[in-house]
Design a protein around this motif. Structure first.
Motif, PDB file in Angstrom:
ATOM      1  N   GLY A 236       0.825  -1.195   0.000  1.00 38.03           N
ATOM      2  CA  GLY A 236       0.000   0.000   0.000  1.00 38.03           C
ATOM      3  C   GLY A 236       0.863   1.249   0.000  1.00 38.03           C
ATOM      4  N   VAL A 237       0.461   2.221   0.786  1.00 37.71           N
ATOM      5  CA  VAL A 237       1.223   3.463   0.871  1.00 37.71           C
ATOM      6  C   VAL A 237       2.527   3.201   1.618  1.00 37.71           C
ATOM      7  CG1 VAL A 237       1.191   5.835   1.720  1.00 37.71           C
ATOM      8  CG2 VAL A 237      -0.912   4.791   0.852  1.00 37.71           C
ATOM      9  N   TYR A 238       3.625   3.692   1.073  1.00 40.35           N
ATOM     10  CA  TYR A 238       4.952   3.512   1.676  1.00 40.35           C
ATOM     11  C   TYR A 238       5.236   4.721   2.558  1.00 40.35           C
ATOM     12  CZ  TYR A 238      10.085   2.999   1.773  1.00 40.35           C
ATOM     13  OH  TYR A 238      11.410   2.884   2.153  1.00 40.35           O
ATOM     14  N   ASN A 239       5.147   4.532   3.885  1.00 39.50           N
ATOM     15  CA  ASN A 239       5.261   5.651   4.825  1.00 39.50           C
ATOM     16  C   ASN A 239       6.637   5.769   5.466  1.00 39.50           C
ATOM     17  OD1 ASN A 239       2.492   6.631   4.735  1.00 39.50           O
ATOM     18  ND2 ASN A 239       1.957   4.663   5.638  1.00 39.50           N
ATOM     19  N   LYS A 240       7.587   4.923   5.005  1.00 39.14           N
ATOM     20  CA  LYS A 240       8.965   4.970   5.527  1.00 39.14           C
ATOM     21  C   LYS A 240       9.008   4.813   7.043  1.00 39.14           C
ATOM     22  CE  LYS A 240      10.937   7.639   1.711  1.00 39.14           C
ATOM     23  NZ  LYS A 240       9.757   7.602   0.829  1.00 39.14           N
ATOM     24  N   ARG A 241       8.246   3.823   7.535  1.00 42.00           N
ATOM     25  CA  ARG A 241       8.251   3.508   8.969  1.00 42.00           C
ATOM     26  C   ARG A 241       9.118   2.281   9.203  1.00 42.00           C
ATOM     27  NH1 ARG A 241       2.389   5.190   9.348  1.00 42.00           N
ATOM     28  NH2 ARG A 241       1.864   3.043   8.783  1.00 42.00           N
ATOM     29  N   VAL A 242      10.078   2.412  10.121  1.00 44.43           N
ATOM     30  CA  VAL A 242      11.034   1.348  10.432  1.00 44.43           C
ATOM     31  C   VAL A 242      10.751   0.811  11.834  1.00 44.43           C
ATOM     32  CG1 VAL A 242      13.465   0.772  10.755  1.00 44.43           C
ATOM     33  CG2 VAL A 242      12.799   2.393   8.956  1.00 44.43           C
ATOM     34  N   VAL A 243      10.740  -0.503  11.976  1.00 44.57           N
ATOM     35  CA  VAL A 243      10.569  -1.131  13.288  1.00 44.57           C
ATOM     36  C   VAL A 243      11.824  -1.941  13.609  1.00 44.57           C
ATOM     37  CG1 VAL A 243       9.251  -2.769  14.682  1.00 44.57           C
ATOM     38  CG2 VAL A 243       8.073  -1.296  13.048  1.00 44.57           C
ATOM     39  N   TYR A 244      12.383  -1.697  14.793  1.00 47.06           N
ATOM     40  CA  TYR A 244      13.458  -2.565  15.277  1.00 47.06           C
ATOM     41  C   TYR A 244      12.819  -3.580  16.213  1.00 47.06           C
ATOM     42  CZ  TYR A 244      17.895  -4.367  16.857  1.00 47.06           C
ATOM     43  OH  TYR A 244      18.953  -5.208  17.115  1.00 47.06           O
ATOM     44  N   LEU A 245      13.022  -4.859  15.920  1.00 46.72           N
ATOM     45  CA  LEU A 245      12.455  -5.941  16.704  1.00 46.72           C
ATOM     46  C   LEU A 245      13.457  -6.354  17.774  1.00 46.72           C
ATOM     47  CD1 LEU A 245      11.134  -7.897  13.609  1.00 46.72           C
ATOM     48  CD2 LEU A 245       9.719  -6.628  15.239  1.00 46.72           C
ATOM     49  N   GLY A 246      13.170  -6.006  19.014  1.00 45.39           N
ATOM     50  CA  GLY A 246      14.101  -6.221  20.112  1.00 45.39           C
ATOM     51  C   GLY A 246      14.231  -7.680  20.514  1.00 45.39           C
ATOM     52  N   GLN A 247      15.322  -7.988  21.184  1.00 43.27           N
ATOM     53  CA  GLN A 247      15.582  -9.329  21.712  1.00 43.27           C
ATOM     54  C   GLN A 247      16.305  -9.210  23.062  1.00 43.27           C
ATOM     55  OE1 GLN A 247      17.339 -10.574  17.672  1.00 43.27           O
ATOM     56  NE2 GLN A 247      16.711 -12.510  18.569  1.00 43.27           N
ATOM     57  N   PRO A 248      16.103 -10.176  23.964  1.00 41.02           N
ATOM     58  CA  PRO A 248      16.731 -10.109  25.295  1.00 41.02           C
ATOM     59  C   PRO A 248      18.187 -10.573  25.255  1.00 41.02           C
ATOM     60  CG  PRO A 248      15.372 -12.074  25.152  1.00 41.02           C
ATOM     61  CD  PRO A 248      15.189 -11.331  23.850  1.00 41.02           C
ATOM     62  N   MET A 249      19.044  -9.794  24.603  1.00 44.31           N
ATOM     63  CA  MET A 249      20.452 -10.182  24.484  1.00 44.31           C
ATOM     64  C   MET A 249      21.146 -10.239  25.845  1.00 44.31           C
ATOM     65  SD  MET A 249      20.031 -10.367  21.328  1.00 44.31           S
ATOM     66  CE  MET A 249      21.622 -11.042  20.926  1.00 44.31           C
ATOM     67  N   GLU A 250      20.548  -9.588  26.838  1.00 44.29           N
ATOM     68  CA  GLU A 250      21.130  -9.584  28.177  1.00 44.29           C
ATOM     69  C   GLU A 250      21.108 -10.970  28.821  1.00 44.29           C
ATOM     70  OE1 GLU A 250      17.000  -7.625  28.267  1.00 44.29           O
ATOM     71  OE2 GLU A 250      18.766  -7.701  26.989  1.00 44.29           O
ATOM     72  N   LEU A 251      20.360 -11.914  28.224  1.00 45.86           N
ATOM     73  CA  LEU A 251      20.431 -13.295  28.712  1.00 45.86           C
ATOM     74  C   LEU A 251      21.836 -13.858  28.542  1.00 45.86           C
ATOM     75  CD1 LEU A 251      17.108 -14.931  27.440  1.00 45.86           C
ATOM     76  CD2 LEU A 251      17.695 -14.317  29.786  1.00 45.86           C
ATOM     77  N   TYR A 252      22.571 -13.328  27.570  1.00 44.29           N
ATOM     78  CA  TYR A 252      23.952 -13.757  27.379  1.00 44.29           C
ATOM     79  C   TYR A 252      24.867 -13.125  28.427  1.00 44.29           C
ATOM     80  CZ  TYR A 252      22.598 -15.752  22.878  1.00 44.29           C
ATOM     81  OH  TYR A 252      22.016 -16.513  21.902  1.00 44.29           O
ATOM     82  N   ASP A 253      24.726 -11.811  28.590  1.00 35.38           N
ATOM     83  CA  ASP A 253      25.570 -11.116  29.568  1.00 35.38           C
ATOM     84  C   ASP A 253      25.045  -9.687  29.700  1.00 35.38           C
ATOM     85  OD1 ASP A 253      28.241  -9.397  30.212  1.00 35.38           O
ATOM     86  OD2 ASP A 253      28.412 -11.437  31.001  1.00 35.38           O
TER      87      ASP A 253
END
Length: 407
Positions: A236-253
């Motif tokens: 559809g309409v390209y609104n230039k919206r970006v989503v960063y999909l987070g992850q619990p990297m702190e489980l590593y350290d």
């Protein structure tokens, strides 16, 4: 049966050790936190358990089917599969969550609470009380015998509560199925599907991954395909919206929290400079309060917004190796893997999932190209079906086919 003295190792410590070998040194701390959180909320949860058990007993008066199947409550995330189970069997949700009970009230599906069992189980783990752990096993065994299910379907088999269910099922000879719930890297040891009889995976890639892994457990691997219904959306309409999909990297350290902050600050600056609107979608295991305090210039998705809504309402999706990134790619969205944590992971571009970059500098140049377009259609490539199949005619119908072969 596992000796009483080894129950704590099987139910808790073994999983901690597996995760530690894969670099997730903080996993133990988070699991203890989860156990204590449940115990602190137990008396509120218990009231829900009393209500749900009453509803279960009433429903059994009017519904005496012998097609009972126990279904891990986290599997309510797959509505198409649950719908087909309702049509063909008598599914009964079980687990630790409250939301699935309320959802079950609106449909012809039962919910059996196990909160008392989990209370004793978690207290036994925390107190190193082997007698209490054995009591929790025997109580759950008694419940499963009473229900007498034809099958038990799990979302995973590595947390303490679900490992107890897998152990009881094994002792009673009830077959167990796990539906692959996330993405497994070929560089990692298999962390789930080690204690069930069958694992239903997303594609040939994951089937080979399991078959080539070293395990003493005999299990059968079947290809289900992607368990969510995928709708190929028209652009559809390209609104230039970006989503960063987070992850619990702190489980590593804990050091990865600082790295997360650096990445998001730089990415936010890049998006601002190029005229993109950046939004962060947190993973359920991430601490939203920490994110808001440490990322004051970053906007977050609306609380309660489903992943499906996030994918529908935005244009470009970025993450390290999130399963949600795969879902956005399957739903015909521009998806980008940013490999800039020093944690082993598969390269999504080599697997035929989506574009991948190893630095924010490379990603910035790519976003510059996307900035000048009216849409991103010509940059999108379908996900390789060798990695993930789309079930035909639907995830639920394919699932029913597979479990009928078992039963």
């Amino acid at each position: 049966m596992i000796p009483k003295e080894e129950l704590r190792w099987y139910l808790f410590e073994e999983t901690i050790k597996m995760y530690s070998k894969n670099g997730r040194t903080n996993y133990e701390k988070h699991r203890y936190k989860d156990l204590n959180r449940f115990l602190s909320d137990y008396y509120i949860i218990k009231s829900v358990g009393i209500a749900s058990k009453a509803c279960y007993k009433i429903s059994k008066v009017f519904n005496k089917q012998e097609n009972d199947i126990l279904v891990h409550d986290l599997l309510c995330r797959y509505p198409n599969i649950i719908h087909q189970l309702e049509l063909n069997y008598n599914p009964i949700f079980f687990g630790i969550n409250i939301k699935p009970f309320f959802k079950s009230l609106r449909r012809k599906i039962n919910y059996y609470p196990l909160y008392n069992v989990y209370h004793d189980l978690y207290r036994g783990v925390l107190d190193y009380d082997y007698d209490q752990l054995m009591d929790s096993f025997q109580n759950l065994e008694s419940i499963v015998k009473k229900i007498n299910p034809k099958l038990i379907i799990l979302n995973h088999d590595f947390t303490t509560d679900v490992k107890l269910m897998a152990l009881v099922a094994s002792e009673l000879g009830v077959p167990t199925v796990e539906i692959q719930h996330g993405m497994y890297s070929g560089k990692d040891r298999v962390l789930s599907g080690n204690y069930v009889d069958y694992v239903f995976v997303w594609g040939k890639y994951f089937q080979d991954f399991y078959l080539n892994s070293k395990t003493n457990r005999k299990r059968q691997i079947r290809i289900l395909g992607y368990p969510y219904s995928v709708q190929k959306e028209k652009y559809g309409v390209y609104n230039k919206r970006v989503v960063y999909l987070g992850q619990p990297m702190e489980l590593y350290d804990d050091s990865y929290l600082e790295r997360k902050k650096e990445i998001m600050e730089e990415l936010s600056g890049i998006c601002d400079g190029l005229g993109f609107e950046l939004v962060y979608r947190k993973h359920p295991s991430e601490d939203l309060d920490w994110l808001r305090v440490n990322l004051p210039g970053v906007n977050f998705t609306t609380e309660g917004e489903t992943l499906e809504e996030t994918i529908k309402n935005n244009d470009i999706f970025i993450s390290f190796n999130s399963t949600a990134l795969i879902e956005s790619a399957l739903n015909s969205k521009m998806s980008v893997q940013l490999i800039n944590y020093d944690i082993p992971t598969d390269d999504f571009e080599k697997l035929g999932i989506c574009r991948s970059f190893t630095s924010l500098k490379e990603l910035k140049e790519f976003l510059k190209e996307l900035k000048t377009l009216d849409d991103v259609k010509r940059y999108y490539s379908p996900v390789d079906p060798h990695y993930i199949e789309i079930p035909s005619p639907s995830p639920g119908e394919k699932f029913i086919e597979l479990i009928k072969e078992i039963l």
